[in-house]
Design an enzyme around this catalytic site. Structure first.
Site, short mmCIF file in Angstrom:
data_model
loop_
_atom_site.label_atom_id
_atom_site.label_comp_id
_atom_site.label_asym_id
_atom_site.label_seq_id
_atom_site.Cartn_x
_atom_site.Cartn_y
_atom_site.Cartn_z
N LEU A 81 0.86 -1.18 0.00
CA LEU A 81 0.00 0.00 0.00
C LEU A 81 0.90 1.23 0.00
CD1 LEU A 81 -3.00 -0.38 2.51
CD2 LEU A 81 -3.11 -0.07 0.04
N ASP A 82 0.61 2.18 -0.89
CA ASP A 82 1.39 3.42 -0.93
C ASP A 82 1.25 4.18 0.39
OD1 ASP A 82 2.10 2.92 -3.56
OD2 ASP A 82 0.40 4.03 -4.38
N PRO A 83 2.23 5.02 0.74
CA PRO A 83 2.12 5.81 1.97
C PRO A 83 0.87 6.68 2.03
CG PRO A 83 4.38 5.83 1.18
CD PRO A 83 3.57 5.14 0.11
N ALA A 142 -2.00 5.93 0.89
CA ALA A 142 -3.18 5.08 1.00
C ALA A 142 -3.31 4.57 2.43
CB ALA A 142 -3.09 3.90 0.03
#
Length: 317
Positions: free
Chosen positions: A48-50, A52
């Site tokens: 998961l991207d930061p 998100a």
């Protein structure tokens, strides 16, 4: 001959369905959980991207052997697209690269959704972990290079428009492995002639886990906080008991596979790598992959052929 180094950490195993907050990277989240549990091994099932938030399943100990099964599961995201701007990263992090005064109507958006449902081709973002000639795409993008990333096949189970107003639209998507939600926002914006990027992104489900399984960082920190009594007595086992209660069993990741219940004696044979005869009226006769469990605990993943369970991967706890 050199001596083997002693393993660091506790031999704790299980799945933590972590509710990752915005601003924390997936690698950082795994490191935090590994430290809290003092676990020997840890890994996650799907980055998961930061920017998100939401479900990041983290495997500890023996559960790391089941990570590929969770990686292959369907995922559900709730996301907001801001129309009128395209950004280099396809989310809020990057600078604006294209703008438009056009704002799509709800009818236009709904008419577009069937194009993004089913098996489709998708080009990952420039800022992604895709490897190009041995290097990560995001490393090349940060150096100013524009790289050609080939489109690849993904599967979208459903894409629903939840709401749309003030130049923003909220969607929910159920998708398969390898889908980039940021690319969905980018491509829909281009098709609608208005450009778009992700303004908010939350992962709400990773099969087979659900929102009921989520554990927040606040819950973990509260569980890890020693009481005055435990500090006085030095009883750190109490602290870990509270933390371990937040874990799901290793086998929770494999509930969709055929299940075979075995005795302790049979479990001992399987753990040595031996095939065994599967008995019982309800036991499956054939299965490419199945789980053998004893007393509710996962013993092995294996194939069932002609009534024989043949272990492929065994679990020690």
């Amino acid at each position: 001959m050199g001596r083997r180094g002693k393993k660091k950490g506790r031999p704790v195993s299980g799945w933590l369905v972590f509710d990752k907050p915005v601003g924390m990277g997936s690698t950082e989240a795994v490191a935090k959980i590994k430290w809290l549990f003092q676990a020997e091994k840890a890994g996650h099932a799907g980055t998961l991207d930061p920017l998100a938030s939401g479900m990041l399943p983290i495997a500890l100990g023996e559960a790391t052997k089941t990570v590929p099964y969770v990686m292959d599961g369907a995922k559900v995201y709730r996301f907001t697209v801001a129309w009128g701007e395209e950004r280099s990263t396809d989310d809020l992090e990057g600078p604006v690269t294209k703008t438009s005064e056009i704002r799509p109507s709800e009818e236009q958006i709904r008419a577009l959704l069937p194009k993004y449902t089913g098996v489709i081709m998708q080009t990952p973002p420039q800022f992604s972990a895709i490897k190009i000639a041995g290097e990560r795409a995001y490393d090349l993008a940060r150096e100013g290079e524009v790289v050609e990333i080939p489109a690849r096949e993904i599967e979208i189970g459903r894409l629903d428009l939840i709401s749309s107003s003030d130049g923003r639209s909220v969607f929910e998507v159920e998708c398969g492995k390898g889908t980039y939600v940021r690319s969905l926002a980018r491509d829909m914006g281009r098709d609608l002639g208005c450009f778009g990027h992700i303004a908010e992104l939350r992962r709400t489900e990773v099969e087979p886990f659900t929102a009921d399984d989520l554990v927040t960082l606040e819950m973990l920190e509260e569980a890890a906080r020693p009481t005055a009594d435990t500090v006085e007595e030095g009883d750190w086992a109490v602290r870990y008991e509270a933390l371990d209660a937040c874990l799901l069993d290793t086998g929770a990741a494999l509930e969709y596979l055929p299940q075979v219940t075995i005795t302790d004696d049979v479990a001992a044979r399987i753990r040595l790598g031996n095939p065994v005869i599967i008995r019982g009226r309800d036991a499956p006769v054939e299965a490419d992959e199945a789980c053998a469990t004893a007393r509710g605990r996962l013993v092995a993943i294996g194939a069932i052929e002609a009534g024989m369970f043949k272990p492929k991967r065994v679990f020690t706890v």
